[in-house]
Design a protein around this motif. Structure first.
Motif, PDB file in Angstrom:
ATOM      1  N   GLN A 329      65.148  61.054  73.067  1.00  0.00           N
ATOM      2  CA  GLN A 329      64.769  59.776  72.456  1.00  0.00           C
ATOM      3  C   GLN A 329      63.333  59.404  72.830  1.00  0.00           C
ATOM      4  O   GLN A 329      62.558  58.961  71.981  1.00  0.00           O
ATOM      5  CB  GLN A 329      65.730  58.678  72.909  1.00  0.00           C
ATOM      6  N   LYS A 330      63.004  59.608  74.104  1.00  0.00           N
ATOM      7  CA  LYS A 330      61.630  59.307  74.536  1.00  0.00           C
ATOM      8  C   LYS A 330      60.634  60.217  73.830  1.00  0.00           C
ATOM      9  O   LYS A 330      59.558  59.772  73.398  1.00  0.00           O
ATOM     10  CB  LYS A 330      61.519  59.464  76.045  1.00  0.00           C
ATOM     11  N   ALA A 331      60.984  61.499  73.702  1.00  0.00           N
ATOM     12  CA  ALA A 331      60.077  62.446  73.043  1.00  0.00           C
ATOM     13  C   ALA A 331      59.901  62.087  71.573  1.00  0.00           C
ATOM     14  O   ALA A 331      58.773  62.113  71.039  1.00  0.00           O
ATOM     15  CB  ALA A 331      60.619  63.867  73.190  1.00  0.00           C
ATOM     16  N   ALA A 332      61.000  61.737  70.889  1.00  0.00           N
ATOM     17  CA  ALA A 332      60.911  61.386  69.459  1.00  0.00           C
ATOM     18  C   ALA A 332      60.071  60.134  69.260  1.00  0.00           C
ATOM     19  O   ALA A 332      59.239  60.059  68.338  1.00  0.00           O
ATOM     20  CB  ALA A 332      62.314  61.183  68.882  1.00  0.00           C
ATOM     21  N   ALA A 333      60.270  59.142  70.134  1.00  0.00           N
ATOM     22  CA  ALA A 333      59.496  57.906  70.018  1.00  0.00           C
ATOM     23  C   ALA A 333      58.013  58.164  70.266  1.00  0.00           C
ATOM     24  O   ALA A 333      57.138  57.648  69.559  1.00  0.00           O
ATOM     25  CB  ALA A 333      60.029  56.866  71.004  1.00  0.00           C
ATOM     26  N   THR A 334      57.734  58.988  71.288  1.00  0.00           N
ATOM     27  CA  THR A 334      56.333  59.297  71.603  1.00  0.00           C
ATOM     28  C   THR A 334      55.684  60.058  70.452  1.00  0.00           C
ATOM     29  O   THR A 334      54.546  59.752  70.043  1.00  0.00           O
ATOM     30  CB  THR A 334      56.252  60.118  72.892  1.00  0.00           C
ATOM     31  N   ASP A 335      56.387  61.085  69.932  1.00  0.00           N
ATOM     32  CA  ASP A 335      55.835  61.868  68.821  1.00  0.00           C
ATOM     33  C   ASP A 335      55.553  60.972  67.614  1.00  0.00           C
ATOM     34  O   ASP A 335      54.498  61.070  66.976  1.00  0.00           O
ATOM     35  CB  ASP A 335      56.813  62.977  68.428  1.00  0.00           C
ATOM     36  N   ARG A 336      56.528  60.112  67.284  1.00  0.00           N
ATOM     37  CA  ARG A 336      56.340  59.245  66.123  1.00  0.00           C
ATOM     38  C   ARG A 336      55.166  58.303  66.345  1.00  0.00           C
ATOM     39  O   ARG A 336      54.359  58.073  65.430  1.00  0.00           O
ATOM     40  CB  ARG A 336      57.618  58.441  65.858  1.00  0.00           C
ATOM     41  N   ASP A 337      55.039  57.737  67.553  1.00  0.00           N
ATOM     42  CA  ASP A 337      53.940  56.801  67.817  1.00  0.00           C
ATOM     43  C   ASP A 337      52.581  57.489  67.680  1.00  0.00           C
ATOM     44  O   ASP A 337      51.638  56.920  67.108  1.00  0.00           O
ATOM     45  CB  ASP A 337      54.084  56.212  69.218  1.00  0.00           C
ATOM     46  N   VAL A 338      52.495  58.711  68.234  1.00  0.00           N
ATOM     47  CA  VAL A 338      51.214  59.431  68.158  1.00  0.00           C
ATOM     48  C   VAL A 338      50.859  59.735  66.700  1.00  0.00           C
ATOM     49  O   VAL A 338      49.720  59.510  66.254  1.00  0.00           O
ATOM     50  CB  VAL A 338      51.283  60.730  68.980  1.00  0.00           C
ATOM     51  N   LEU A 339      51.806  60.228  65.954  1.00  0.00           N
ATOM     52  CA  LEU A 339      51.541  60.605  64.563  1.00  0.00           C
ATOM     53  C   LEU A 339      51.294  59.378  63.685  1.00  0.00           C
ATOM     54  O   LEU A 339      50.383  59.370  62.831  1.00  0.00           O
ATOM     55  CB  LEU A 339      52.712  61.417  64.014  1.00  0.00           C
ATOM     56  N   ALA A 340      52.114  58.339  63.887  1.00  0.00           N
ATOM     57  CA  ALA A 340      51.894  57.115  63.108  1.00  0.00           C
ATOM     58  C   ALA A 340      50.541  56.502  63.439  1.00  0.00           C
ATOM     59  O   ALA A 340      49.904  55.861  62.584  1.00  0.00           O
ATOM     60  CB  ALA A 340      53.022  56.122  63.387  1.00  0.00           C
ATOM     61  N   GLY A 341      50.089  56.723  64.654  1.00  0.00           N
ATOM     62  CA  GLY A 341      48.780  56.206  65.033  1.00  0.00           C
ATOM     63  C   GLY A 341      47.663  56.801  64.194  1.00  0.00           C
ATOM     64  O   GLY A 341      46.651  56.124  63.913  1.00  0.00           O
TER      65      GLY A 341
END
Length: 409
Positions: A329-341
């Motif tokens: 969950q932490k990895a998915a949230a981090t990946d999404r935040d970086v890409l959405a950024g």
């Protein structure tokens, strides 16, 4: 005591009474010595090193104490017989009693003289004599030496029992819990702990006298490791009980968590696909992965373990699934935040370029060809897919600087 005259009757009677009291007290002391736990440990044996040597010496001394006490008792009895029962014994009776009580009349040892050491008319044996007071002094010294050894052995054994007692109590409790919790898997770990405890005990008690004077005869570090291992078994058994009581709830909770993870990972993958279409690839960008299917399979396997009665394995498997879900969950949230950024950055640059274009018009520079060329360059970069985001950032900054420089002039 010997002499030319008869001994004083009152003094002799006092000495005789004291000697008879000594016989009684010495007999009691030997009984107490042999009833002491330390004496039982000496008799049991199994010692090595310095303790083995001191044990043999102590047991030999105890045998000597019994022999010497018998000799002392006979000497005192002989003195009493010689004294007689008359209130006014004769001088000869007093002298005989005094000689029996104080003289060297006790045969302490008799040694056969080898033939090669005899003369033709020589004695065939050599007799060593001593007195009753000398015997009593020898018994006192021997008793003190033996009691020191007996007490030292018992002290070390008591110290070992005190240190190992709580751990052994915990071990016994856990053995009962393993049975009542229907969790046989920890039994092997408990057997290993029991063997380690036995090794600790043996390391000290095979040579207890080598550890006298030490404040901690037992290896404290190893004892702490054993206690930690037992604590781990206790934690595992607590987990087994909790799983027994709430298996269905645990499965439902983790199923919901895996479902939520699947949604997060799908969102991260969707953002990644959008970024791949709209943003030029750059090194180091995260690549979202889908861990939910693997964790769902692990959850099913954990449930199978529980239903098959493999409770300890099930506890560990459910814990691994829970930890895996949290990490994913932490990895998915981090990946999404970086890409959405990245998408947010492109949108922010587009908005800034529009604001700068409006500012240029307000300043009457809409016909400035050089400025217009910079705007066109930035606009093309930001509205081209995929967007070269670093180049677009540089282009927007160049347009902004040119606009500000023109305003300054």
């Amino acid at each position: 005591m010997t002499g030319t005259g008869a001994p004083d009757r009152d003094r002799l009677d006092a000495d005789l009474a004291a000697a008879e009291d000594a016989v009684a007290r010495a007999s009691t002391a030997l009984v107490d010595l042999e009833a002491h736990p330390g004496h039982g440990l000496l008799v049991a044996g199994g010692f090595a090193g310095v303790s083995a040597r001191r044990r043999e010496e102590a047991l030999a001394t105890i045998a000597d104490l019994h022999r010497d006490l018998a000799l002392y008792r006979r000497a005192v009895a002989a003195a009493r017989d010689a004294r007689g029962t008359r209130s006014r014994p004769s001088p000869d009776e007093l002298a005989a009693a005094d000689e029996a009580l104080h003289g060297e009349t006790v045969v302490a040892a008799e040694e056969v003289v080898p033939l090669q050491r005899r003369g033709l008319l020589g004695a065939t044996s050599h007799v060593t004599r001593t007195s009753a007071p000398a015997l009593l002094a020898r018994m006192t010294a021997g008793f003190d030496a033996v009691t020191a050894v007996v007490a030292a052995v018992a002290t070390v054994w008591d110290a070992v029992a005190a240190r190992l007692g709580p751990v052994l109590d915990t071990l016994d409790d856990l053995r009962r819990d393993v049975v009542t919790a229907d969790a046989p898997e920890p039994a092997a770990e408990l057997d290993r702990c029991a063997a380690r405890i036995d090794a600790l005990r043996t390391a000290v008690l095979t040579d207890p006298l080598a550890h006298t004077g030490t404040t901690e005869p037992v290896d404290a570090a190893e004892l702490a490791r054993i206690a930690e291992a037992l604590s781990g078994v206790r934690t595992a058994l607590d987990g087994v009980r909790a799983l027994h009581a709430g298996l269905d709830r645990r499965v439902a909770e983790l199923t919901a968590a895996v479902d939520a993870l699947a949604g997060q990972e799908a969102a991260a993958v969707e953002v990644a696909e959008q970024v791949a279409r709209l943003i030029t690839a750059a090194p180091g960008l995260p690549v979202p992965t889908r861990r939910a299917p693997q964790l769902r399979a692990a959850l099913r396997a954990a449930h199978d373990d529980a239903r098959a009665g493999r409770w300890t394995a099930a506890v560990a498997a459910f814990a691994a699934v829970a930890a895996g879900v949290e990490t994913a969950q932490k990895a998915a949230a981090t990946d999404r935040d970086v890409l959405a950024g990245l998408l947010d950055r492109r949108a922010e640059l587009r908005g800034r370029l529009g604001a700068l274009r409006a500012k240029a018009s307000a300043r009457g520079r809409s016909e400035d060809l050089a400025l217009d060329a910079l705007h066109t360059r930035a606009h093309e970069l930001l509205w081209t897919a995929p967007c070269d985001l670093p180049a677009a950032t540089v282009a927007v900054r160049a347009y902004q600087r040119a606009l500000e420089d023109g305003a300054a002039s």
